[in-house]
Scaffold this motif. Structure first.
Motif, PDB file in Angstrom:
ATOM      1  N   THR A   1     -70.494 -36.393  19.771  1.00  0.00           N
ATOM      2  CA  THR A   1     -69.319 -37.265  19.831  1.00  0.00           C
ATOM      3  C   THR A   1     -68.136 -36.443  20.328  1.00  0.00           C
ATOM      4  O   THR A   1     -67.952 -35.289  19.950  1.00  0.00           O
ATOM      5  N   ALA A   2     -67.347 -37.069  21.216  1.00  0.00           N
ATOM      6  CA  ALA A   2     -66.182 -36.393  21.790  1.00  0.00           C
ATOM      7  C   ALA A   2     -65.121 -37.433  22.066  1.00  0.00           C
ATOM      8  O   ALA A   2     -65.240 -38.228  23.001  1.00  0.00           O
ATOM      9  N   GLY A   3     -64.102 -37.469  21.251  1.00  0.00           N
ATOM     10  CA  GLY A   3     -63.061 -38.480  21.423  1.00  0.00           C
ATOM     11  C   GLY A   3     -63.634 -39.867  21.218  1.00  0.00           C
ATOM     12  O   GLY A   3     -64.232 -40.171  20.181  1.00  0.00           O
ATOM     13  N   LYS A   4     -63.516 -40.725  22.235  1.00  0.00           N
ATOM     14  CA  LYS A   4     -63.938 -42.121  22.131  1.00  0.00           C
ATOM     15  C   LYS A   4     -65.365 -42.355  22.630  1.00  0.00           C
ATOM     16  O   LYS A   4     -65.797 -43.507  22.716  1.00  0.00           O
ATOM     17  N   ILE A   5     -66.101 -41.283  22.960  1.00  0.00           N
ATOM     18  CA  ILE A   5     -67.453 -41.485  23.474  1.00  0.00           C
ATOM     19  C   ILE A   5     -68.492 -40.780  22.612  1.00  0.00           C
ATOM     20  O   ILE A   5     -68.194 -39.846  21.879  1.00  0.00           O
ATOM     21  N   SER A   6     -69.725 -41.261  22.733  1.00  0.00           N
ATOM     22  CA  SER A   6     -70.867 -40.672  22.044  1.00  0.00           C
ATOM     23  C   SER A   6     -71.985 -40.490  23.056  1.00  0.00           C
ATOM     24  O   SER A   6     -72.291 -41.407  23.825  1.00  0.00           O
ATOM     25  N   VAL A   7     -72.600 -39.297  23.069  1.00  0.00           N
ATOM     26  CA  VAL A   7     -73.631 -38.958  24.043  1.00  0.00           C
ATOM     27  C   VAL A   7     -74.937 -38.700  23.303  1.00  0.00           C
ATOM     28  O   VAL A   7     -74.994 -37.848  22.412  1.00  0.00           O
ATOM     29  N   THR A   8     -76.003 -39.421  23.674  1.00  0.00           N
ATOM     30  CA  THR A   8     -77.307 -39.251  23.037  1.00  0.00           C
ATOM     31  C   THR A   8     -78.280 -38.640  24.038  1.00  0.00           C
ATOM     32  O   THR A   8     -78.492 -39.179  25.132  1.00  0.00           O
ATOM     33  N   ASP A   9     -78.873 -37.525  23.665  1.00  0.00           N
ATOM     34  CA  ASP A   9     -79.797 -36.820  24.541  1.00  0.00           C
ATOM     35  C   ASP A   9     -81.110 -37.573  24.701  1.00  0.00           C
ATOM     36  O   ASP A   9     -81.662 -38.120  23.743  1.00  0.00           O
ATOM     37  N   ILE A  10     -81.602 -37.572  25.954  1.00  0.00           N
ATOM     38  CA  ILE A  10     -82.946 -38.104  26.210  1.00  0.00           C
ATOM     39  C   ILE A  10     -83.770 -36.993  26.869  1.00  0.00           C
ATOM     40  O   ILE A  10     -84.664 -37.224  27.660  1.00  0.00           O
ATOM     41  N   GLY A  11     -83.446 -35.739  26.548  1.00  0.00           N
ATOM     42  CA  GLY A  11     -84.160 -34.582  27.081  1.00  0.00           C
ATOM     43  C   GLY A  11     -83.439 -33.976  28.257  1.00  0.00           C
ATOM     44  O   GLY A  11     -83.738 -34.314  29.396  1.00  0.00           O
ATOM     45  N   THR A  12     -82.469 -33.057  28.000  1.00  0.00           N
ATOM     46  CA  THR A  12     -81.584 -32.685  29.102  1.00  0.00           C
ATOM     47  C   THR A  12     -80.731 -31.460  28.833  1.00  0.00           C
ATOM     48  O   THR A  12     -80.700 -30.923  27.731  1.00  0.00           O
ATOM     49  N   GLU A  13     -79.992 -31.057  29.869  1.00  0.00           N
ATOM     50  CA  GLU A  13     -78.878 -30.116  29.790  1.00  0.00           C
ATOM     51  C   GLU A  13     -77.643 -30.861  30.280  1.00  0.00           C
ATOM     52  O   GLU A  13     -77.666 -31.467  31.354  1.00  0.00           O
ATOM     53  N   PHE A  14     -76.596 -30.832  29.489  1.00  0.00           N
ATOM     54  CA  PHE A  14     -75.412 -31.599  29.863  1.00  0.00           C
ATOM     55  C   PHE A  14     -74.146 -30.936  29.363  1.00  0.00           C
ATOM     56  O   PHE A  14     -74.174 -30.090  28.454  1.00  0.00           O
ATOM     57  N   ASP A  15     -73.036 -31.335  29.975  1.00  0.00           N
ATOM     58  CA  ASP A  15     -71.724 -30.771  29.673  1.00  0.00           C
ATOM     59  C   ASP A  15     -70.826 -31.877  29.128  1.00  0.00           C
ATOM     60  O   ASP A  15     -70.833 -32.998  29.651  1.00  0.00           O
ATOM     61  N   VAL A  16     -70.068 -31.562  28.093  1.00  0.00           N
ATOM     62  CA  VAL A  16     -69.121 -32.519  27.508  1.00  0.00           C
ATOM     63  C   VAL A  16     -67.773 -31.828  27.365  1.00  0.00           C
ATOM     64  O   VAL A  16     -67.691 -30.694  26.897  1.00  0.00           O
ATOM     65  N   ARG A  17     -66.711 -32.533  27.780  1.00  0.00           N
ATOM     66  CA  ARG A  17     -65.355 -31.991  27.666  1.00  0.00           C
ATOM     67  C   ARG A  17     -64.458 -33.046  27.050  1.00  0.00           C
ATOM     68  O   ARG A  17     -64.548 -34.228  27.390  1.00  0.00           O
ATOM     69  N   VAL A  18     -63.585 -32.619  26.143  1.00  0.00           N
ATOM     70  CA  VAL A  18     -62.663 -33.547  25.499  1.00  0.00           C
ATOM     71  C   VAL A  18     -61.264 -32.938  25.495  1.00  0.00           C
ATOM     72  O   VAL A  18     -61.090 -31.729  25.334  1.00  0.00           O
ATOM     73  N   SER A  19     -60.267 -33.794  25.717  1.00  0.00           N
ATOM     74  CA  SER A  19     -58.863 -33.387  25.648  1.00  0.00           C
ATOM     75  C   SER A  19     -58.068 -34.544  25.066  1.00  0.00           C
ATOM     76  O   SER A  19     -58.634 -35.581  24.703  1.00  0.00           O
ATOM     77  N   GLN A  20     -56.759 -34.364  24.987  1.00  0.00           N
ATOM     78  CA  GLN A  20     -55.934 -35.440  24.451  1.00  0.00           C
ATOM     79  C   GLN A  20     -55.985 -36.679  25.332  1.00  0.00           C
ATOM     80  O   GLN A  20     -55.805 -37.798  24.856  1.00  0.00           O
ATOM     81  N   LYS A  21     -56.219 -36.484  26.635  1.00  0.00           N
ATOM     82  CA  LYS A  21     -56.137 -37.595  27.572  1.00  0.00           C
ATOM     83  C   LYS A  21     -57.488 -38.171  27.987  1.00  0.00           C
ATOM     84  O   LYS A  21     -57.544 -39.297  28.487  1.00  0.00           O
ATOM     85  N   ALA A  22     -58.578 -37.428  27.824  1.00  0.00           N
ATOM     86  CA  ALA A  22     -59.843 -37.900  28.389  1.00  0.00           C
ATOM     87  C   ALA A  22     -61.034 -37.252  27.702  1.00  0.00           C
ATOM     88  O   ALA A  22     -60.920 -36.214  27.056  1.00  0.00           O
ATOM     89  N   SER A  23     -62.185 -37.906  27.862  1.00  0.00           N
ATOM     90  CA  SER A  23     -63.485 -37.341  27.489  1.00  0.00           C
ATOM     91  C   SER A  23     -64.406 -37.490  28.687  1.00  0.00           C
ATOM     92  O   SER A  23     -64.390 -38.529  29.359  1.00  0.00           O
ATOM     93  N   ALA A  24     -65.193 -36.453  28.980  1.00  0.00           N
ATOM     94  CA  ALA A  24     -66.051 -36.482  30.159  1.00  0.00           C
ATOM     95  C   ALA A  24     -67.434 -35.938  29.828  1.00  0.00           C
ATOM     96  O   ALA A  24     -67.583 -35.028  29.012  1.00  0.00           O
TER      97      ALA A  24
END
Length: 322
Positions: A176-199
């Motif tokens: 979870t990062a800010g307003k989003i939630s990321v669920t892995d389905i078998g992977t490598e991934f990057d998550v970034r969160v700040s006051q203005k955005a989640s990516a």
């Protein structure tokens, strides 16, 4: 967003207003917009008083440095101070913002409240109990919630993390990062969160992303999604090898990024603070690959593309200006 993060965000907004008013002291439209911002929320006034107060306290320092000044008041208590050389225009504001930032939101807050955290110019790789790995960029923090027979959850409190997940369909891995939630389905991934955005961006494999305003989508290798304020979502594609390059190869890869965003990304890797003194400079475009192990050299290379220069105000503050 925590109360500390909210106050940090508002304080940085106040510092930006200070810079803007310094750059355009005769812009009545800008002054009117500032007055509206100031009246929108009591915390805006509080942050403004703190930031401008620090600026006033530092006045004697700038006098010793040889800056000439003249004071002019407006109804908000803003004072325009001109300096003797244009290349140093805005430097006092940058110093004030730096001091305000260091005083208001120290890194030790996250060291006390997070399971794992990094400070300025620090990185960390965490091996989790299930065999998964999390690489933390500078100024990042996570909390880990692993239930013995249930979900595996990571809460990204601030900053950026690159995740290499040990896939287990019976125990979903969720970030979870800010307003989003990321669920892995078998992977490598990057998550970034700040006051203005989640990516979220996927290097390999697949993830599912959920968020407010009915956000629900799958991302595959090379895909990125970003959620900004008020639920605005944008999607893009990029070279999968560039995703998480800061963690895998120590590089910052930029493609048509604004100079302001580029500085925001490199700032945590520099053991101090970097400020852009000109609004026009912030919107210039930058493309290239930069070595994060030498952030000052990377910053100079980026500034060169804009015809800008670096000014070292102290050993820990750099101002970028034309």
């Amino acid at each position: 967003m925590s109360s500390d993060e909210t106050y940090e965000h508002t304080s940085l907004e106040a510092a930006r207003w200070l810079v803007s008013l310094e750059e355009s002291p005769d812009d009545q439209k800008l002054k009117d917009e500032f007055e509206r911002w100031l009246s929108e929320d009591p915390t805006h006034r509080e942050a403004w008083d703190s930031t401008s107060g620090i600026y006033d306290l530092m006045g004697p320092l700038f006098a010793k440095k040889g800056y000439s000044s003249s004071t002019q008041s407006c109804k908000s208590g803003w004072r325009h101070t001109s300096v003797s050389k244009r290349i140093l225009y805005g430097v006092p504001i940058a110093l004030a913002a730096a001091v305000a930032s260091f005083m208001l939101v120290p890194d030790y807050y996250y060291r006390l409240t997070a399971d794992y955290s990094t400070g300025k110019a620090q990185q960390m790789t965490v091996k989790l109990a299930d065999g998964s790995e999390v690489s933390l960029a500078p100024k990042s923090a996570i909390n880990v919630v692993f239930r013995r027979e249930g979900d595996r959850e990571i809460h990204l409190l601030r900053g950026e993390g690159f995740f290499k997940v040990s896939h287990n369909p019976e125990r979903p891995f969720r970030v979870t990062a800010g307003k989003i939630s990321v669920t892995d389905i078998g992977t490598e991934f990057d998550v970034r969160v700040s006051q203005k955005a989640s990516a979220v961006a996927v290097r390999s494999g697949e993830v599912h992303v959920d968020g407010d305003n009915h956000l629900s989508t799958d991302l595959h290798s090379g895909q990125r999604i970003e959620r900004r304020g008020r639920g605005i979502v944008s999607a893009s594609h990029e070279d999968a090898e560039n995703i998480g390059a800061w963690a895998t190869s120590g590089q910052l890869v930029l493609e048509d990024s604004s100079f302001g965003d580029a500085v925001t990304q490199i700032n945590p890797y520099y053991n101090g603070r970097i400020f852009v003194a000109n609004r026009h400079l912030s919107v210039g475009k930058v493309t290239g690959v930069y070595n994060l192990s030498t952030p000052e050299s990377a910053l100079k290379a980026m500034a060169d593309t804009q015809g800008a220069k670096l000014y070292h105000i102290t050993p820990w503050i750099i101002v970028v200006s034309y």
